[in-house]
Design an enzyme around this catalytic site. Structure first.
Site, short mmCIF file in Angstrom:
data_model
loop_
_atom_site.label_atom_id
_atom_site.label_comp_id
_atom_site.label_asym_id
_atom_site.label_seq_id
_atom_site.Cartn_x
_atom_site.Cartn_y
_atom_site.Cartn_z
CB CYS A 148 -5.62 6.15 -2.56
SG CYS A 148 -3.99 5.17 -3.17
CD GLU A 178 -2.97 0.76 7.50
OE1 GLU A 178 -2.08 0.10 7.84
OE2 GLU A 178 -3.24 1.10 6.29
CB CYS A 218 -3.89 -0.50 -4.77
SG CYS A 218 -5.12 -0.79 -3.59
CG HIS A 254 -10.65 4.57 -0.28
ND1 HIS A 254 -9.42 4.94 -0.73
CD2 HIS A 254 -10.40 3.78 0.71
CE1 HIS A 254 -8.50 4.63 -0.14
NE2 HIS A 254 -8.93 3.71 0.86
CE1 TYR A 296 -9.21 0.30 -0.66
CE2 TYR A 296 -8.81 -2.00 -0.02
CZ TYR A 296 -8.75 -0.64 0.06
OH TYR A 296 -8.33 -0.23 1.24
CD GLU A 299 -5.83 -2.19 3.15
OE1 GLU A 299 -6.33 -1.21 3.09
OE2 GLU A 299 -5.66 -3.06 2.24
CB THR A 329 -3.78 4.71 5.24
OG1 THR A 329 -4.87 3.41 5.67
CG2 THR A 329 -2.66 3.82 4.49
CB CYS A 336 -0.60 0.15 1.20
SG CYS A 336 -1.57 1.59 1.67
FE1 SF4 Z 1 -3.52 1.84 0.03
FE2 SF4 Z 1 -4.77 0.84 -2.13
FE3 SF4 Z 1 -6.07 2.01 -0.01
FE4 SF4 Z 1 -4.39 3.27 -1.94
S1 SF4 Z 1 -6.49 2.40 -2.22
S2 SF4 Z 1 -4.38 3.70 0.28
S3 SF4 Z 1 -2.82 1.59 -1.97
S4 SF4 Z 1 -5.27 0.16 0.40
FE FE Z 2 -6.66 0.98 2.28
#
Ligand code: SF4
Ligand code: FE
Length: 482
Positions: free
Chosen positions: A104, A259, A301, A294, A298, A445, A191, A100
């Site tokens: 984002c 985190e 990433c 958000h 997913y 996560e 995060t 991660c």
């Molecule tokens: Fe992390 Fe993925 Fe969330 Fe971006 S979208 S902060 S890489 S978990």
């Molecule tokens: Fe996340």
């Protein structure tokens, strides 16, 4: 000042002095801590790819406010292409870091607040959007990393914020002054916050009349007086303190987002950085916009991570001498199918995106929820297949220190080896990468980041037109109700 390079990002963090606790001690600097360092490196990649010829187009945009070239992580999406580029950028970053890269959450917070403040000004004649635009320009011009802060501790989940015995369990305004407000409370699962420049706070859920003090949104630097970050434990974090390399699996970038629990102990926020204060009716809009942005991510990433994991799994199979077995090929094909299915949903919700009243673009909410919900299932399946293919040695490998121990290293080199031309160390290295990428913290996560699966199920019922579906069925079944 324009876009920062990765090195400039790291240097810029040195001028901040956040209060960070880890393993029971306050850190003198986040740079002295081997557990935090990989997260700085991962976030730095979001700066780095803006300068690489092969990724520059994905990782940069033109600011609709200033006309300047900016890092995409500070951009307000202006069209469908921006939404798709965001997903593609996340996949590339996942492939480059295997973890991660944290930035984002702030990007999604900026986009959600852009529209919410616009709507508030339109309906309530406030000046939040004007203030927010000034803040956005500041972030874009300085290319700052913003931590999006949403999740409150929530205490007794059956009670609303105003019904909690301890009101601090939801971050709230405790005093309004001429020059600003004082807030108290905490935000969980933050995060990348200790290596960000700014914190962007938003309410955690829809609010009602009577919850006014909890309807608050604002931005402050991470080292503001009264802000305390308590860095979370991660699976295998003591391995990082051992100064080793192999056992941590991904020494440079870490295995999750770094985190922290962030406490706001009577923190002063100047009015120019307050973007919501008491407007309970707009909390749900902000949460809805943020969650959708958000959840869009997913399948970007996490598919980047899956690409790394598929590669690691194939290597483990080759080192074990089983890569040509037909059942291994089948399982690898299944990993690829799941990965591309995840990616499809993120691209689809972006392609089906549309323009909001503010002019910002927004992914299709139903498909964005599908994208995140798929992760809570398919990532576990991808991990399961990886363990299946790689074999039981993933759970029983000796420590890298044993590889340096004269008395026993010969045994390890001999008995941990697979095929003839590959040293045991390579097999252990790839095994450790798989172990750490698929271990406890990373799995949790994937389940709960961007909202727990139940939150997506609620959205399915809300966003799907069930009435229309019933009507379709009635037409085909020939049901004509009087
Ligand atoms: Fe992390 Fe993925 Fe969330 Fe971006 S979208 S902060 S890489 S978990
Ligand atoms: Fe996340």
């Amino acid at each position: 000042m324009g876009m920062m390079t990765s090195q400039e990002y790291k240097e810029s963090l040195k001028s901040l002095k956040p209060v960070v606790y880890h393993f029971g001690k306050q850190l003198k600097s986040i740079f002295d801590d081997p557990v935090i360092e990989p997260h700085i490196n991962a976030a730095a990649e979001t700066y780095n790819i803006a300068f690489l010829p092969e990724t520059e187009k994905l990782a940069t945009a033109v600011s609709h406010l200033t006309g300047e070239k900016i890092n995409r992580y500070t951009h307000i999406h202006q069209n469908v292409d921006d939404l798709i580029k965001k997903v593609k950028m996340l996949r590339v970053l996942g492939q480059r870091t295997g973890t991660c890269f944290q930035r984002c959450v702030g990007l999604d917070g900026l986009n959600a607040l852009y529209t919410t403040t616009f709507e508030m000004d339109k309906k309530l004649d406030t000046n939040y959007h004007k203030k927010f635009l000034e803040y956005l320009k500041y972030i874009q011009n300085k290319d700052l990393m913003v931590a999006g802060s949403m999740t409150d501790p929530k205490g007794d989940r059956s009670k609303r914020p105003s019904e909690q015995v301890d009101k601090d369990l939801f971050l709230h305004v405790v005093e309004k002054k001429d020059d600003g407000i004082i807030v108290r409370g905490a935000k969980m699962h933050q995060t990348g916050i200790v290596n960000s420049h700014e914190i962007l706070v938003m309410p955690t859920q829809a609010l009602q009349k009577g919850d006014e003090e909890f309807a608050v949104s604002f931005a402050i630097p991470v080292d503001t007086k009264g802000v305390i970050h308590i860095f979370g434990r991660q699976s295998n974090d003591l391995r990082k303190v051992e100064n080793g390399e192999i056992d941590v699996g991904n020494k440079k970038y870490g295995i999750v987002g770094g985190e922290a629990l962030t406490v706001f102990d009577n923190v002063f926020i100047p009015w120019e950085r307050v973007f919501m204060c008491g407007e309970v009716d707009f909390a749900s809009m902000l949460v809805y916009l943020f969650a959708t942005y958000h959840r869009q991510n997913y399948g970007g990433c996490k598919t980047g991570l899956s690409d790394v994991l598929i590669g690691a799994t194939l290597l483990a199979a080759e080192y074990n001498g089983v890569n040509t077995a037909s059942h291994i090929k089948d399982k690898l094909a299944e990993m690829i199918h799941l990965t591309e299915t995840l990616y499809s949903a993120s691209v689809a919700c972006s392609a089906e995106g549309y323009c909001l009243s503010s002019g910002a673009y927004f992914p299709d909410p139903l498909l964005a929820n599908v994208s995140k919900h798929n992760i809570t299932r398919f990532i576990y399946e991808i991990f399961r297949i990886s363990h299946d293919i790689a074999g039981g040695y993933i759970a029983t490998m000796p420590s890298e220190k044993d590889l340096c121990c004269d008395e026993i290293k010969g045994y390890i080199e001999k008995y941990l080896k697979g095929v003839e031309n590959v040293p045991a160390e390579f097999r252990i290295r790839v095994g450790r990468l798989i172990e750490n990428m698929t271990g406890g913290t990373a799995q949790v996560e994937a389940m709960h980041g961007a909202g727990s699966p139940q939150a997506q199920r609620i959205m399915y019922l809300r966003e799907s037109n069930l009435k229309l579906k019933k009507k379709l069925a009635k037409i085909i079944a020939g049901i004509e109700e009087k």
